[in-house]
Design an enzyme around this catalytic site. Structure first.
Site, PDB file in Angstrom:
ATOM      1  N   PHE A   1       0.506   2.318   6.106  1.00 27.89           N
ATOM      2  CA  PHE A   1      -0.067   1.670   6.578  1.00 27.89           C
ATOM      3  C   PHE A   1       0.855   0.252   6.839  1.00 27.89           C
ATOM      4  O   PHE A   1      -0.393  -0.829   6.861  1.00 27.89           O
ATOM      5  CB  PHE A   1      -1.701   1.531   6.201  1.00 27.89           C
ATOM      6  CG  PHE A   1      -2.389   2.108   6.097  1.00 27.89           C
ATOM      7  CD1 PHE A   1      -2.723   3.425   7.427  1.00 27.89           C
ATOM      8  CD2 PHE A   1      -2.978   3.179   4.989  1.00 27.89           C
ATOM      9  CE1 PHE A   1      -2.668   4.301   7.294  1.00 27.89           C
ATOM     10  CE2 PHE A   1      -3.856   4.433   4.847  1.00 27.89           C
ATOM     11  CZ  PHE A   1      -3.646   5.687   6.469  1.00 27.89           C
TER      12      PHE A   1
ATOM     13  N   ALA B   1      -2.152   3.848  -3.581  1.00 26.41           N
ATOM     14  CA  ALA B   1      -2.335   3.508  -4.164  1.00 26.41           C
ATOM     15  C   ALA B   1      -2.926   2.117  -2.694  1.00 26.41           C
ATOM     16  O   ALA B   1      -1.683   1.833  -2.522  1.00 26.41           O
ATOM     17  CB  ALA B   1      -1.723   2.609  -4.841  1.00 26.41           C
ATOM     18  N   GLY B   2      -3.985   2.177  -2.960  1.00 25.07           N
ATOM     19  CA  GLY B   2      -4.548   1.047  -1.502  1.00 25.07           C
ATOM     20  C   GLY B   2      -5.369   0.416  -2.125  1.00 25.07           C
ATOM     21  O   GLY B   2      -4.562  -0.679  -2.817  1.00 25.07           O
TER      22      GLY B   2
ATOM     23  N   GLU C   1      -6.886  -5.228   4.173  1.00 27.44           N
ATOM     24  CA  GLU C   1      -7.162  -6.933   3.577  1.00 27.44           C
ATOM     25  C   GLU C   1      -8.550  -7.633   2.245  1.00 27.44           C
ATOM     26  O   GLU C   1      -9.139  -7.669   1.835  1.00 27.44           O
ATOM     27  CB  GLU C   1      -6.733  -8.170   4.271  1.00 27.44           C
ATOM     28  CG  GLU C   1      -5.776  -8.220   4.468  1.00 27.44           C
ATOM     29  CD  GLU C   1      -5.049  -9.325   5.199  1.00 27.44           C
ATOM     30  OE1 GLU C   1      -5.488 -10.690   4.927  1.00 27.44           O
ATOM     31  OE2 GLU C   1      -4.135  -9.011   6.619  1.00 27.44           O
TER      32      GLU C   1
ATOM     33  N   THR D   1       0.719  -1.211  -0.071  1.00 26.43           N
ATOM     34  CA  THR D   1      -0.035  -0.246   0.336  1.00 26.43           C
ATOM     35  C   THR D   1       0.944   1.968  -0.357  1.00 26.43           C
ATOM     36  O   THR D   1       1.809   1.345   0.524  1.00 26.43           O
ATOM     37  CB  THR D   1      -0.892  -0.020   1.166  1.00 26.43           C
ATOM     38  OG1 THR D   1      -1.440  -1.223   0.981  1.00 26.43           O
ATOM     39  CG2 THR D   1      -1.826   1.154   1.191  1.00 26.43           C
ATOM     40  N   GLU D   2       0.742   2.244  -0.522  1.00 27.27           N
ATOM     41  CA  GLU D   2       0.812   3.881  -0.971  1.00 27.27           C
ATOM     42  C   GLU D   2       0.125   4.588  -0.657  1.00 27.27           C
ATOM     43  O   GLU D   2      -1.249   4.354  -0.515  1.00 27.27           O
ATOM     44  CB  GLU D   2       1.813   3.434  -2.515  1.00 27.27           C
ATOM     45  CG  GLU D   2       2.956   3.096  -2.661  1.00 27.27           C
ATOM     46  CD  GLU D   2       3.318   2.636  -4.322  1.00 27.27           C
ATOM     47  OE1 GLU D   2       2.875   3.498  -4.482  1.00 27.27           O
ATOM     48  OE2 GLU D   2       4.328   2.120  -3.974  1.00 27.27           O
TER      49      GLU D   2
ATOM     50  N   HIS E   1     -24.887  -2.582  26.700  1.00 25.44           N
ATOM     51  CA  HIS E   1     -24.037  -2.022  28.565  1.00 25.44           C
ATOM     52  C   HIS E   1     -25.034  -1.076  28.862  1.00 25.44           C
ATOM     53  O   HIS E   1     -24.106   0.159  29.888  1.00 25.44           O
ATOM     54  CB  HIS E   1     -22.999  -1.749  28.230  1.00 25.44           C
ATOM     55  CG  HIS E   1     -22.351  -3.412  28.928  1.00 25.44           C
ATOM     56  ND1 HIS E   1     -22.962  -4.350  27.995  1.00 25.44           N
ATOM     57  CD2 HIS E   1     -21.452  -4.374  29.635  1.00 25.44           C
ATOM     58  CE1 HIS E   1     -22.308  -5.993  28.116  1.00 25.44           C
ATOM     59  NE2 HIS E   1     -21.599  -5.604  29.446  1.00 25.44           N
TER      60      HIS E   1
ATOM     61  N   THR F   1       1.311  -2.908   8.392  1.00 26.00           N
ATOM     62  CA  THR F   1       1.609  -3.806  10.018  1.00 26.00           C
ATOM     63  C   THR F   1       3.031  -4.193  10.281  1.00 26.00           C
ATOM     64  O   THR F   1       3.757  -5.082   9.572  1.00 26.00           O
ATOM     65  CB  THR F   1       0.362  -4.805   9.820  1.00 26.00           C
ATOM     66  OG1 THR F   1      -0.714  -4.269   9.163  1.00 26.00           O
ATOM     67  CG2 THR F   1       0.446  -5.814  11.113  1.00 26.00           C
TER      68      THR F   1
HETATM   69  C1  FAD Z   1      -3.808  -0.536  10.729  1.00 23.50           C
HETATM   70  C2  FAD Z   1      -4.259  -0.655   9.171  1.00 23.50           C
HETATM   71  C3  FAD Z   1      -2.765  -1.817   8.361  1.00 23.50           C
HETATM   72  C4  FAD Z   1      -3.160  -2.152   7.391  1.00 23.50           C
HETATM   73  N1  FAD Z   1      -1.811  -3.494   7.482  1.00 23.50           N
HETATM   74  C5  FAD Z   1      -1.145  -3.340   5.779  1.00 23.50           C
HETATM   75  C6  FAD Z   1       0.087  -4.172   5.472  1.00 23.50           C
HETATM   76  O1  FAD Z   1       0.331  -4.573   6.197  1.00 23.50           O
HETATM   77  N2  FAD Z   1       0.580  -4.355   4.330  1.00 23.50           N
HETATM   78  C7  FAD Z   1      -0.173  -3.028   3.590  1.00 23.50           C
HETATM   79  O2  FAD Z   1       0.223  -2.904   2.034  1.00 23.50           O
HETATM   80  N3  FAD Z   1      -0.976  -2.581   3.592  1.00 23.50           N
HETATM   81  C8  FAD Z   1      -1.986  -2.450   4.615  1.00 23.50           C
HETATM   82  N4  FAD Z   1      -2.592  -2.268   5.069  1.00 23.50           N
HETATM   83  C9  FAD Z   1      -3.617  -0.524   3.955  1.00 23.50           C
HETATM   84  C10 FAD Z   1      -4.460  -1.104   3.705  1.00 23.50           C
HETATM   85  O3  FAD Z   1      -5.260  -2.671   2.981  1.00 23.50           O
HETATM   86  C11 FAD Z   1      -5.982  -0.333   2.666  1.00 23.50           C
HETATM   87  O4  FAD Z   1      -5.693   0.502   3.278  1.00 23.50           O
HETATM   88  C12 FAD Z   1      -7.196  -0.195   2.367  1.00 23.50           C
HETATM   89  O5  FAD Z   1      -6.469  -1.520   0.797  1.00 23.50           O
HETATM   90  C13 FAD Z   1      -7.307   0.449   1.804  1.00 23.50           C
HETATM   91  O6  FAD Z   1      -6.971   1.300   0.888  1.00 23.50           O
HETATM   92  P1  FAD Z   1      -6.867   2.710   1.054  1.00 23.50           P
HETATM   93  O7  FAD Z   1      -7.119   3.247   2.382  1.00 23.50           O
HETATM   94  O8  FAD Z   1      -5.965   3.607  -0.145  1.00 23.50           O
HETATM   95  O9  FAD Z   1      -8.587   3.800   0.431  1.00 23.50           O
HETATM   96  P2  FAD Z   1      -9.099   4.061  -0.628  1.00 23.50           P
HETATM   97  O10 FAD Z   1      -8.232   2.434  -2.044  1.00 23.50           O
HETATM   98  O11 FAD Z   1      -8.566   5.037  -1.226  1.00 23.50           O
HETATM   99  O12 FAD Z   1      -9.983   3.457  -1.049  1.00 23.50           O
HETATM  100  C14 FAD Z   1     -11.066   4.606  -0.051  1.00 23.50           C
HETATM  101  C15 FAD Z   1     -12.974   4.378   0.186  1.00 23.50           C
HETATM  102  O13 FAD Z   1     -12.966   4.072  -1.073  1.00 23.50           O
HETATM  103  C16 FAD Z   1     -13.655   2.798  -1.099  1.00 23.50           C
HETATM  104  N5  FAD Z   1     -13.770   2.072  -2.717  1.00 23.50           N
HETATM  105  C17 FAD Z   1     -12.282   2.580  -3.237  1.00 23.50           C
HETATM  106  N6  FAD Z   1     -11.957   2.040  -4.468  1.00 23.50           N
HETATM  107  C18 FAD Z   1     -13.423   1.534  -4.882  1.00 23.50           C
HETATM  108  C19 FAD Z   1     -14.177   1.180  -5.871  1.00 23.50           C
HETATM  109  N7  FAD Z   1     -13.517   0.658  -7.024  1.00 23.50           N
HETATM  110  N8  FAD Z   1     -15.502   0.872  -5.681  1.00 23.50           N
HETATM  111  C20 FAD Z   1     -16.441   1.332  -4.665  1.00 23.50           C
HETATM  112  N9  FAD Z   1     -15.551   1.979  -3.609  1.00 23.50           N
HETATM  113  C21 FAD Z   1     -14.602   1.821  -3.484  1.00 23.50           C
HETATM  114  C22 FAD Z   1     -12.803   2.051  -0.137  1.00 23.50           C
HETATM  115  O14 FAD Z   1     -13.675   0.760   0.024  1.00 23.50           O
HETATM  116  C23 FAD Z   1     -12.496   2.814   1.069  1.00 23.50           C
HETATM  117  O15 FAD Z   1     -14.399   3.279   1.585  1.00 23.50           O
HETATM  118  C24 FAD Z   1      -3.186  -0.930   6.538  1.00 23.50           C
HETATM  119  C25 FAD Z   1      -4.459  -0.582   6.357  1.00 23.50           C
HETATM  120  C26 FAD Z   1      -4.768  -0.808   7.434  1.00 23.50           C
HETATM  121  C27 FAD Z   1      -5.665   0.956   8.338  1.00 23.50           C
END
Ligand code: FAD
Length: 391
Positions: free
Chosen positions: A159, A133-134, A365, A129-130, A340, A161
């Site tokens: 993000f 790019a999530g 995930e 993740t970047e 509660h 872990t």
């Molecule tokens: C505590 C924590 C631990 C993590 N651990 C890791 C790790 O170990 N390694 C790693 O690489 N990553 C990790 N992540 C990253 C995690 O996988 C991403 O945060 C997640 O995939 C979502 O990406 P984003 O935060 O960029 O949200 P975005 O992709 O920007 O999404 C924002 C919102 O838009 C929605 N959305 C996006 N695309 C669409 C679509 N096509 N259709 C409808 N809705 C959409 C999403 O569901 C979300 O509600 C972690 C995140 C957290 C919070």
């Protein structure tokens, strides 16, 4: 159709149930106290001690193959154990496991990364993740540029872990911008002392993931995991290793939370009667129980498909279990907090902690929305049928 556990499955499950109840749950008050003082709930020594106790009874490397000293448990068995672990919020997990993609390491890399990770001597983190790019992981921009027999990595991951504690990172970088995720992403094994930096990210939960900074980090060719260009497939394999595990753990938490809700409903009196006598409370308990039961079978069915199918049907079932488990766990913890009343909102009880922790299940995930997207795509493209895995 036989829904019962084998004698062996029951024995393994019961051993872990007892271990969690006797060795881990008694730490809960101290974990809460420390976390509320801004400290980690368990020290590394305490975690190691618990892991070694379990190891002495043979519980080490739940999914590590027996050839590597692990238990080589099935997905169903692992799910059953994850439910038990989920019954406590103490941040405990069994030792002896390594990331599935490290098994793609060559002989030399196995000695340096896979085996020490299994032994608990080194810690990994998975970094795809970047900031830009999530969900859309194909949009990663971190680059690795070839320089002689070395690669120069530049970019930022977020993000991640375990990124604050890791000795090495499995980093996904673009090595061919034109091909991108279709053969242009490569996975590198990068030791911390090769030059990357980490910064903790404060979250509403009790675990702090990290931002990882790669500023001209130079690594030799020998740090490539697998082949140049097959990094995206490795990343998907890592993410797909066990989506059923997140809802399995959430299931355990929901079972414990419902028990707390039932106990409180039976003892708390208002207007001269226990609140358990009120239909409003009974319905919250009944709805939670129905959802827990449904979740149990979704999780076990998904795990069973992982063991027996491993293809699109298992990925589909895992997305369904993850989506249902994440959303329902959040509804259930909210109901138990409501039962509660004011006490549920306090930090005297652990419900608010669970409330914050379970919220993450809807995000990492694969968010709820991404699971829905996967489920819908599988159906709309005819990869799975609405009739499910029984046809
Ligand atoms: C505590 C924590 C631990 C993590 N651990 C890791 C790790 O170990 N390694 C790693 O690489 N990553 C990790 N992540 C990253 C995690 O996988 C991403 O945060 C997640 O995939 C979502 O990406 P984003 O935060 O960029 O949200 P975005 O992709 O920007 O999404 C924002 C919102 O838009 C929605 N959305 C996006 N695309 C669409 C679509 N096509 N259709 C409808 N809705 C959409 C999403 O569901 C979300 O509600 C972690 C995140 C957290 C919070």
């Amino acid at each position: 159709m036989d829904f019962s556990l084998t004698t062996e499955e029951r024995e393994i499950r019961d051993w872990v149930r007892t271990f969690i109840r006797r060795e881990v749950m008694p730490l809960e008050q101290e974990v809460l106290r420390r976390e509320r003082a801004g400290q980690p709930g368990l020290t590394a020594d305490e975690r190691d001690e618990l892991q070694l106790k379990a190891k002495a009874a043979g519980f080490w490397g739940l999914q590590t193959p027996e050839s590597h000293g692990g238990m080589g448990l099935s997905a169903v068995m692992t799910a059953l154990l994850m439910v038990e672990i989920g019954k406590t919020f103490v941040p405990f997990q069994f030792g002896g496991d390594a990331d599935n993609i490290l098994y793609h390491a060559n002989e030399e890399q196995q000695q340096c990364y896979l085996l020490p990770t299994i032994a608990g001597e080194r810690k990994s983190c998975f970094a795809i993740t970047e900031p830009g790019a999530g969900s859309d992981a194909k949009a990663i921009r971190t680059s690795a540029r070839k320089d002689g027999t070395d690669w120069i990595i530049n970019g930022e991951k977020t993000f991640i872990t375990g990124g604050n504690e890791a000795d090495f990172a499995m980093v996904f970088a673009v090595t061919d911008p034109e091909r991108g995720a279709n053969g242009g992403v490569t996975c590198f094994l990068v030791d911390r002392d090769m030059g990357w930096k980490s910064e903790p990210i404060d979250t509403m939960g009790e675990w702090a993931p990290a931002a990882l900074i790669f500023d001209n980090v130079r690594v030799p060719d020998s740090q490539i995991l697998g082949e140049v260009g097959n990094g995206f497939q490795l990343a998907m394999q890592w993410i797909g290793r066990g989506r059923y595990l997140i809802p399995a753990r959430a299931l355990g938490s929901c079972e414990r939370l419902l028990e707390m809700g039932i106990d409180y409903a039976n003892t708390r009196e208002t207007f001269g009667k226990p609140i358990a006598d009120r239909q409003a409370i009974q319905w919250m308990i009944a709805d939670s129980s129905v959802e827990i039961e449904a979740l149990r079978w979704l999780v076990l069915h998904a795990a069973w498909l992982v063991d027996t199918d491993g293809g699109v049907a298992s990925r589909h079932a895992q997305s369904i279990a993850k989506l249902y488990g994440a959303t329902k766990a959040n509804e259930i913890v909210d109901r138990v907090l409501q039962i509660h009343g004011g006490m549920g909102y306090t930090r005297e009880l652990p419900i608010e902690r669970w409330y914050r922790e379970l919220r993450l299940a809807r995000i990492y995930e694969g968010t709820d929305e991404i699971q829905r997207r996967t489920i819908a795509n599988n159906l709309l493209r005819g990869k799975v049928k609405p009739t499910g895995s029984l046809g």
